[in-house]
Design a protein around this motif. Sequence first.
Motif, PDB file in Angstrom:
ATOM      1  N   ALA A  49     -93.031  62.043  32.753  1.00 11.76           N
ATOM      2  CA  ALA A  49     -92.184  62.287  33.925  1.00 11.76           C
ATOM      3  C   ALA A  49     -92.152  63.782  34.201  1.00 11.76           C
ATOM      4  N   ILE A  50     -92.372  64.125  35.450  1.00 16.36           N
ATOM      5  CA  ILE A  50     -92.375  65.538  35.849  1.00 16.36           C
ATOM      6  C   ILE A  50     -91.254  65.740  36.874  1.00 16.36           C
ATOM      7  N   ALA A  51     -90.290  66.561  36.514  1.00 19.75           N
ATOM      8  CA  ALA A  51     -89.192  66.844  37.436  1.00 19.75           C
ATOM      9  C   ALA A  51     -89.391  68.222  38.030  1.00 19.75           C
ATOM     10  N   ASN A  87     -84.508  58.166  27.980  1.00 17.65           N
ATOM     11  CA  ASN A  87     -85.695  57.607  27.340  1.00 17.65           C
ATOM     12  C   ASN A  87     -86.455  58.695  26.586  1.00 17.65           C
ATOM     13  N   PRO A  88     -86.105  58.894  25.317  1.00 20.66           N
ATOM     14  CA  PRO A  88     -86.706  59.979  24.529  1.00 20.66           C
ATOM     15  C   PRO A  88     -88.197  59.796  24.290  1.00 20.66           C
ATOM     16  N   GLU A  89     -88.716  58.604  24.566  1.00 20.84           N
ATOM     17  CA  GLU A  89     -90.152  58.386  24.354  1.00 20.84           C
ATOM     18  C   GLU A  89     -91.001  59.014  25.453  1.00 20.84           C
ATOM     19  N   LEU A  90     -90.365  59.338  26.550  1.00 22.80           N
ATOM     20  CA  LEU A  90     -91.127  59.941  27.644  1.00 22.80           C
ATOM     21  C   LEU A  90     -91.476  61.387  27.306  1.00 22.80           C
ATOM     22  N   THR A  91     -92.641  61.831  27.781  1.00 29.16           N
ATOM     23  CA  THR A  91     -92.963  63.253  27.737  1.00 29.16           C
ATOM     24  C   THR A  91     -92.472  63.829  29.067  1.00 29.16           C
ATOM     25  N   VAL A  92     -91.510  64.741  28.970  1.00 25.25           N
ATOM     26  CA  VAL A  92     -90.856  65.210  30.191  1.00 25.25           C
ATOM     27  C   VAL A  92     -91.191  66.673  30.460  1.00 25.25           C
ATOM     28  N   ASP A 118     -85.887  68.380  24.246  1.00 29.53           N
ATOM     29  CA  ASP A 118     -87.335  68.326  24.007  1.00 29.53           C
ATOM     30  C   ASP A 118     -88.100  68.097  25.311  1.00 29.53           C
ATOM     31  N   ILE A 119     -88.141  69.147  26.126  1.00 24.79           N
ATOM     32  CA  ILE A 119     -88.908  69.096  27.364  1.00 24.79           C
ATOM     33  C   ILE A 119     -89.727  70.383  27.468  1.00 24.79           C
ATOM     34  N   THR A 120     -90.712  70.362  28.350  1.00 24.94           N
ATOM     35  CA  THR A 120     -91.531  71.553  28.565  1.00 24.94           C
ATOM     36  C   THR A 120     -91.251  72.074  29.966  1.00 24.94           C
ATOM     37  N   TYR A 121     -90.769  73.306  30.029  1.00 24.43           N
ATOM     38  CA  TYR A 121     -90.382  73.883  31.311  1.00 24.43           C
ATOM     39  C   TYR A 121     -91.402  74.946  31.712  1.00 24.43           C
ATOM     40  N   ILE A 122     -92.110  74.667  32.803  1.00 20.94           N
ATOM     41  CA  ILE A 122     -93.120  75.611  33.296  1.00 20.94           C
ATOM     42  C   ILE A 122     -92.582  76.290  34.556  1.00 20.94           C
TER      43      ILE A 122
END
Lengths: 283, 593
Positions: A49-51, A87-92, A118-122
């Motif tokens: 998921a990309i927010a 949903n912690p299984e998602l890569t966010v 646990d997300i990656t913020y670009i």
Amino acid sequence: MITLTETLKPKDLKSDVKPIWCPGCGDFGVLNALLKALTDLKLDPAHVAIASGIGCSGRFPAFVNAYGFHGVHGRVLPLATGIKLANPELTVFAVGGDGDAFSIGAGHLPHAARRNVDITYIVMDNEIYGLTKGQPSPTSPLGMEKKASPYGTYDAPLNPIAMVLSHGATFVARGFSSQPRDLTELIKRGVQHPGFAFIQAISPCVTFYDTYARFKETTTPIAEDHDPADRLAAMKLALETNVQYLGVFYEEERMSHHGGVGQVRDKAGADFSLEDLLKRFER
Amino acid sequence: MPVNDMVIRIGGESGEGIVTIGEIFVRIAAFSGLEVYTFRTFPAEILGGHVTFQARIADKPVLSQGDDIDVLVSLNQEGYDKHIGELRPGGVVLYDSTSATPTREEDDDLLYGIPVDELARSIDFVRGRNLIMIGAMVQLFGLPLDKAEQMVRRRLGRFKDLLPKNLEALNLGYNYASEHFTRRPPIYLEPPLEEAKEGLVMTGNQALALGAIAAGCRVYAGYPITPATDIMEFLARELPKVGGVVIQAEDEIAAINMAIGASFAGVRAMTATSGPGLSLMIEAMGLASMTEVPVVVVDVQRAGPATGLPTKTAQGDLYLALYAGNDDPPRFVVAPSSVEDCFYQIINAFNLAERYQTPVIVLSDQALAPRVETCQLFRLDQVDLLDRELADLDGHDGYQRFKITETGVSPMAIPGMKGGHYTAEGLEHNEKGNPNYTPDMHSAMMDKRRRKVDTARQQLTLWENVVEEWGDEEAAIAIMGWGSSMGPVQEAMARAQAAGYKVAALFPKVLLPMPDLRIKRFLRGRRAVIIPELNQRGQFARVIEHRYSHELIRDSIEVVSLTKYQGLPFRPVEIFEKIKEVAQLLTERASID
């Protein structure tokens, strides 16, 4: 992280929506690096998921064949936090620009960092508001003359890397859209990092503030002997003003937000029924 | 003669345990089979400032805090001075005779001085003052001591070391009263003889939190704000046990965006706040409308604009709830009318949110949120949960998240579902979710989203517990209102009917979409409709005037707006007086005609 057995190509993950970005926009480089990171890591796009927030970079999710959420201005971190929480299984991923991250949304950054979600913020940093056609941003240098600052800016720019280091972010890196291979590696490390990963991606705006030449000049990789576990050393690099270091400034492992949620659940126990709870209120 | 309908007020300095006295005393009454309804005002400060706790205790269901004070309990001089003016003639005063001296010319028979401080010192337990007073109250007003002991065990049992001392203090107060007062007060309670009735005793916020759990809410994101905070505190303890999670956000904007993100990812999510927080959430509520993400937002209304009066009540956020947001974002608004109703209406709210993929605002208020009320056992077997319609992706290509449908509802894919990926797009978008600004697409999508409200309006006619209508069908005078003013209206009407007036009433629990058919039918043949509400402009009255102008003009029905904006709830007498006034007016008019 949920992965696939087969290997996809970056173009398989490109959606049929054509980016609205100007030709030469740094965001193309960031998009390609992200697509490459997803395929290199064999991530199942159904579990990605990309927010995003608002700005040129806010359009990002629509260009990827994954789940996306194009939210309101500055709120990408709470949005992404909610998705990961459910949903912690998602890569966010959270993506956005310097206005979204350091101006309207700056109040959320310390909290995403200290929670260690646990997300990656670009953050695609072009040092300007591009979508609204060229106003100074919180990272614009002093003296920048634009329509909204016809006599030159006089508010000091923020230092994003130093800022998030002091917020307690557990992964802090800087990349450059013109070096997509290195940026891909940073994104992959960010995704694999079990906590909040902050990546400042220098991403010049060709139309309103072309900084390609400057950044080619001033960027330099972080020396190989830098210890990413040394926060003070990382801060020193961040505060260097003559050069812009590229690479991983800092990385530490600390309990993620999800880990905290798990601890709370353990302490609370799973002994629950609504009927029993209601009994406490019986007269 | 037992009065069995007593309004008791306890006043004193904040931090003295006024609320503890009140809450334990009403629970003893409820435990003994009586019905209770509390009302509290607190200072905004934690310590210091005057606190008032008021409770009405009766042998039949209590619908409002009552009109006059029958019993005043004061623990200090200020508690006496401040409230004595409101004690009705013939009312009873209980006071700590070591720290207060009654000054009003009172019948001595109505004064009950208890040397609370002295008694507490005699057992070397200064903290036991509250329980000494409770013991005396139990004795004087005729509640059973064994029930009082049981309740003290239940409420204070967690302080194990202090329990023997607390029970000793209770008995000390009880015994002092029975030894020193041979005269029984003229006002007392007589609990029913049969075993305690079935039922629940809780606050409005507890009922909302319990309803949310029953409705399947598993993510709560919130930011502390009076008077909504204890919803978060309650859920923080309970949600983790069912695999849910509470996150305390950095602000209200973060809270609503977290809830929206969680719901997008497939989990029922909510937040709760008060007016200032709801103001901050409006932009994101528009996002939820646009991206069609279900989310429930509780607004525990408080009085005044800006920071206003955080600890006082109002029904002033109706316009905000109905209309706030840029360019017509569809949403639903639900307003519970009592503590018990809080449980059912938040379930309705989740059902509306999930079924129609639309944000829902639940309007509670500061009077309803902290008050303790007896209610019927919740009918868990009758709770029906509606699920959101999920996309069927098996073997289908080209999933359209925002497919234009007759009902407006489009089946939703959840992250993790293969082949369902889409972008929840805050920009105007086409059926796939891709940004699209064409004139036709924009109007088609505005219509599609709006259609969900119309579909819901039709479906809601089949739902239970979405409109309350009672009274004399043929009455010329009608009352319409919303939310927690229903109790005082019910009571005023009972009084009016007993006095020979004919009145009918209607309270919609779902305010958006408004139950148009019901209301139009209800208005037919009326001469006047009184609309009591706790705000300055008469927001609901203006909505009714605007929405039903055709019916009101056609049938010459006068709208009589009864507003109150003092930070206090209605007293039944205020509504009763209005009924009499309107009846008088109608009679005069009829005689002129």
